[in-house]
Design an enzyme around this catalytic site. Sequence first.
Site, PDB file in Angstrom:
ATOM      1  N   MET A 182     -12.701 -11.749 -16.930  1.00 45.24           N
ATOM      2  CA  MET A 182     -11.368 -11.174 -17.361  1.00 45.24           C
ATOM      3  C   MET A 182     -10.063 -11.926 -17.087  1.00 45.24           C
ATOM      4  O   MET A 182     -10.476 -13.254 -16.327  1.00 45.24           O
ATOM      5  CB  MET A 182     -11.063  -9.798 -17.048  1.00 45.24           C
ATOM      6  CG  MET A 182     -11.333  -9.583 -15.338  1.00 45.24           C
ATOM      7  SD  MET A 182     -11.422  -7.839 -15.018  1.00 45.24           S
ATOM      8  CE  MET A 182     -10.135  -6.845 -15.973  1.00 45.24           C
ATOM      9  N   ALA A 184      -7.049 -11.663 -14.473  1.00 46.72           N
ATOM     10  CA  ALA A 184      -6.542 -10.746 -13.604  1.00 46.72           C
ATOM     11  C   ALA A 184      -6.202 -11.545 -12.293  1.00 46.72           C
ATOM     12  O   ALA A 184      -6.901 -12.590 -11.952  1.00 46.72           O
ATOM     13  CB  ALA A 184      -7.673  -9.636 -13.144  1.00 46.72           C
ATOM     14  N   PHE A 253      -9.250 -13.834  -7.901  1.00 46.66           N
ATOM     15  CA  PHE A 253      -8.743 -14.179  -9.233  1.00 46.66           C
ATOM     16  C   PHE A 253      -9.699 -14.086 -10.147  1.00 46.66           C
ATOM     17  O   PHE A 253     -10.988 -14.607 -10.000  1.00 46.66           O
ATOM     18  CB  PHE A 253      -8.320 -15.499  -9.198  1.00 46.66           C
ATOM     19  CG  PHE A 253      -6.942 -15.588  -8.457  1.00 46.66           C
ATOM     20  CD1 PHE A 253      -6.179 -14.769  -7.759  1.00 46.66           C
ATOM     21  CD2 PHE A 253      -6.341 -17.065  -8.336  1.00 46.66           C
ATOM     22  CE1 PHE A 253      -5.143 -14.895  -7.188  1.00 46.66           C
ATOM     23  CE2 PHE A 253      -5.349 -17.072  -7.361  1.00 46.66           C
ATOM     24  CZ  PHE A 253      -4.683 -16.205  -7.033  1.00 46.66           C
ATOM     25  N   GLU A 254      -9.533 -13.608 -11.380  1.00 48.63           N
ATOM     26  CA  GLU A 254     -10.372 -13.583 -12.553  1.00 48.63           C
ATOM     27  C   GLU A 254      -9.792 -14.658 -13.652  1.00 48.63           C
ATOM     28  O   GLU A 254      -8.862 -14.218 -14.089  1.00 48.63           O
ATOM     29  CB  GLU A 254     -10.564 -12.063 -13.175  1.00 48.63           C
ATOM     30  CG  GLU A 254     -11.318 -11.140 -12.202  1.00 48.63           C
ATOM     31  CD  GLU A 254     -12.646 -11.215 -12.463  1.00 48.63           C
ATOM     32  OE1 GLU A 254     -13.253 -11.853 -13.040  1.00 48.63           O
ATOM     33  OE2 GLU A 254     -13.429 -10.326 -11.787  1.00 48.63           O
ATOM     34  N   ILE A 255     -10.346 -15.622 -13.538  1.00 51.63           N
ATOM     35  CA  ILE A 255      -9.762 -16.627 -14.215  1.00 51.63           C
ATOM     36  C   ILE A 255      -9.997 -16.767 -15.898  1.00 51.63           C
ATOM     37  O   ILE A 255      -9.370 -17.695 -16.620  1.00 51.63           O
ATOM     38  CB  ILE A 255     -10.106 -18.032 -13.782  1.00 51.63           C
ATOM     39  CG1 ILE A 255     -11.614 -18.421 -14.041  1.00 51.63           C
ATOM     40  CG2 ILE A 255      -9.524 -18.275 -12.382  1.00 51.63           C
ATOM     41  CD1 ILE A 255     -11.887 -19.916 -13.391  1.00 51.63           C
TER      42      ILE A 255
END
Length: 384
Positions: A182, A184, A253-255
């Site tokens: 995702m 985020a 961190f969702e990149i």
Amino acid sequence: MEEIKALVGRHPDRLTMETITTGNKDYSAEILVVTYGRGRREIDNSSKFRILLSFGQHGRELITSELALRLLSILSEEQSLPSMDPICLNNTLEKLVIKVVPMENLNGRKLVEAGDLCERRNGRGVDLNRNWSVDWGKKEKDYDPYEENPGTAPLSEPETQIMRKLSKSFEPHIWVNVHSGMEALFMPYDHRNTTPDGLVSHIMRSMLEELNHLHCQDRCLVGSGGGSVGYLAHGTATDYMYDIVKVPLAFTFEIYGDGAASSKDCFRMFNPIDMTTFNRVLNDWSASFLTLFEMGRHQLDGIPLKASTSNLDKLVSIDQYLDGYLMARSSRYGKKMEVIELGMQEIRTYFRLFLLSSVLLLFMFCSRISKSKCSKQIVSAIPL
């Protein structure tokens, strides 16, 4: 990984690397750690702003290790970003020491490359982001044992033990655990739907909101992992780094994520499938990291921070964990440390309740004495 090793070889003035290997129960793991620092031979880590970044904790999230390579290429000046101010960047980087773990879950990555594209766990089926000791082992109603197997005990996995040792010895000011699935920007907590109290928590949120605006075009989720993602996660690395290691700025961190991808198409769900998107993701998130480095150093200036390790932690050799004592439960000192970490939150709660109860009891006792004295004076004043 070969490209990263070659990159380090070309830039010995600012990049070094070490490979840490350990194992238990006939299972072994190794983790490569790359350290960036200007004038590295004269580096005194205690005087620098320290950053620890982990990529590739879940095997199927291949894009995260690609970001590690891109970021190291930028730090070594082999690549650049169009929007990057080289003078400002150099001024920031001179004051930093950055440790990068490009592929935390090497054994899980090998399983993915062999064809199991949905595998997120390590080489013996444990989710490394459920194996840490903060709120370890709790299972939500939608718990999926395949996806979230926390292991036989907190810190049971060699990969987790290596990362624990690294974080305790390095004492970073910033921790980022990089994932995909995702878009985020998360801060603690993952095991609750709330964020911590206090000034530093407010700083973390404001930093993430600014990163979201500058580099994510306001499309990323921002907040606590447990409150934003839609489910609670227990035993995560970021919660451990914040609560136990006392890293002041701890993030996940969702990149990247493709929400339209089929749940059976894990490669597409977690990784870009065209070069345009691939390069956009790497450039955007590399820029966000450089902004994070600059913001973090300035935001923490003048703020008194908690010590990152307690004296009690330092009484116990981490080598006991790396030798597999935690897994076998054969070391009474290792077991004692595990109990302390698992129960730290409960101990704080009970201590606060004890203090509150003591104050209330003291207040009630003083009130009784005061009333008693008052009653005696009144009685003696009445003529018989």
